[in-house]
Design an enzyme around this catalytic site. Sequence first.
Site, mmCIF file in Angstrom:
data_model
loop_
_atom_site.group_PDB
_atom_site.id
_atom_site.type_symbol
_atom_site.label_atom_id
_atom_site.label_comp_id
_atom_site.label_asym_id
_atom_site.label_seq_id
_atom_site.Cartn_x
_atom_site.Cartn_y
_atom_site.Cartn_z
ATOM 1 N N ARG A 90 7.470 -0.681 -10.256
ATOM 2 C CA ARG A 90 6.563 0.436 -9.996
ATOM 3 C C ARG A 90 6.857 1.618 -10.927
ATOM 4 O O ARG A 90 8.004 1.978 -11.150
ATOM 5 C CB ARG A 90 6.729 0.906 -8.553
ATOM 6 C CG ARG A 90 5.938 2.163 -8.278
ATOM 7 C CD ARG A 90 5.912 2.467 -6.808
ATOM 8 N NE ARG A 90 5.327 3.779 -6.600
ATOM 9 C CZ ARG A 90 5.198 4.324 -5.410
ATOM 10 N NH1 ARG A 90 5.610 3.693 -4.344
ATOM 11 N NH2 ARG A 90 4.659 5.496 -5.285
ATOM 12 N N ARG A 99 -0.644 1.812 -9.298
ATOM 13 C CA ARG A 99 0.741 1.438 -9.038
ATOM 14 C C ARG A 99 0.892 -0.068 -8.987
ATOM 15 O O ARG A 99 0.028 -0.774 -8.481
ATOM 16 C CB ARG A 99 1.255 2.094 -7.775
ATOM 17 C CG ARG A 99 0.274 2.032 -6.635
ATOM 18 C CD ARG A 99 0.576 3.061 -5.594
ATOM 19 N NE ARG A 99 0.446 4.421 -6.075
ATOM 20 C CZ ARG A 99 1.126 5.435 -5.578
ATOM 21 N NH1 ARG A 99 1.966 5.261 -4.605
ATOM 22 N NH2 ARG A 99 0.954 6.639 -6.072
ATOM 23 N N ASP A 102 3.226 -0.784 -3.994
ATOM 24 C CA ASP A 102 3.458 0.329 -3.081
ATOM 25 C C ASP A 102 3.749 -0.276 -1.708
ATOM 26 O O ASP A 102 2.935 -1.046 -1.196
ATOM 27 C CB ASP A 102 2.180 1.178 -3.051
ATOM 28 C CG ASP A 102 2.371 2.446 -2.264
ATOM 29 O OD1 ASP A 102 3.497 2.972 -2.239
ATOM 30 O OD2 ASP A 102 1.391 2.909 -1.671
ATOM 31 N N ASP A 104 4.794 0.702 2.216
ATOM 32 C CA ASP A 104 4.918 1.800 3.183
ATOM 33 C C ASP A 104 5.378 1.266 4.531
ATOM 34 O O ASP A 104 4.832 0.267 5.018
ATOM 35 C CB ASP A 104 3.564 2.487 3.394
ATOM 36 C CG ASP A 104 3.206 3.426 2.266
ATOM 37 O OD1 ASP A 104 4.126 4.004 1.665
ATOM 38 O OD2 ASP A 104 2.008 3.572 1.987
HETATM 39 N N1 LIG Z 1 -7.279 1.152 -1.636
HETATM 40 C C1 LIG Z 1 -6.078 1.696 -1.715
HETATM 41 N N2 LIG Z 1 -5.950 2.925 -2.233
HETATM 42 C C2 LIG Z 1 -4.712 3.485 -2.316
HETATM 43 C C3 LIG Z 1 -3.572 2.779 -1.871
HETATM 44 C C4 LIG Z 1 -3.747 1.484 -1.346
HETATM 45 O O1 LIG Z 1 -2.770 0.810 -0.943
HETATM 46 N N3 LIG Z 1 -5.011 0.983 -1.280
HETATM 47 N N4 LIG Z 1 -2.348 3.352 -1.952
HETATM 48 C C5 LIG Z 1 -2.197 4.560 -2.438
HETATM 49 C C6 LIG Z 1 -0.872 5.177 -2.474
HETATM 50 O O2 LIG Z 1 -0.185 5.017 -1.332
HETATM 51 C C7 LIG Z 1 -3.312 5.352 -2.960
HETATM 52 N N5 LIG Z 1 -4.574 4.721 -2.821
#
Ligand SMILES: Nc1nc2c(c(=O)[nH]1)N=C(CO)CN2
Length: 189
Positions: A90, A99, A102, A104
């Site tokens: 990343r 990215r 990611d 979370d």
């Molecule tokens: N569709 C989508 N958009 C994002 C995502 C993501 O996982 N999916 N994650 C982000 C940063 O956390 C910013 N924007």
Amino acid sequence: MPQIRSIALIALGSNTPSGAGDPTETVEKAVAAIAQSVGVIRGVSRLYATPAFPVGSGPDFVNAALAVSTGLSAPRVIEILHGIEAQMGRLRHERWAPRTLDLDLIALGDRLLPDAQTHETWRSMPLAQQMTQTPDRLIVPHPRVQERAFVLVPLTDVAPDWVHPALNLSVAQMLAALPDDLKSEVVAL
Ligand SMILES: Nc1nc2c(c(=O)[nH]1)N=C(CO)CN2
């Protein structure tokens, strides 16, 4: 002391090729890495194609979610997730930049971290301010979970009945409350 195990709900997203390959391959490799280091995988969602949020901020994402049984603390899970992100390439310089991976921590059982007041503060913040501020503490559940179809749709596959400890709404209820146009943008691959 006996270890208390909880279900960690983890959201995965990728929207640009990484050392691991294309976004789908990156997400699949991340699932394998999480299985090795966080706990026992109890559920893997389908993979979804989702438009980048905010609108126009980059190529479509591949998003997914996991339910993982773990005895680890929230800070330790985050530390491991950041390690996997780094290992899989990343680029961390720009907040809304594309990215490679990611990860979370959306929730850990029914923990509310650091406290109810912090959750209330983040929820009541105007959107423009939310977009420009980064919390200085670990906030679990993730303060935006209830607004994001790209998180709630995959979560519905693995934990539709998990109840948000501050909102007292299940995943299915939070998803039902979102506008249809947001939900219809999230397409199973
Ligand atoms: N569709 C989508 N958009 C994002 C995502 C993501 O996982 N999916 N994650 C982000 C940063 O956390 C910013 N924007």
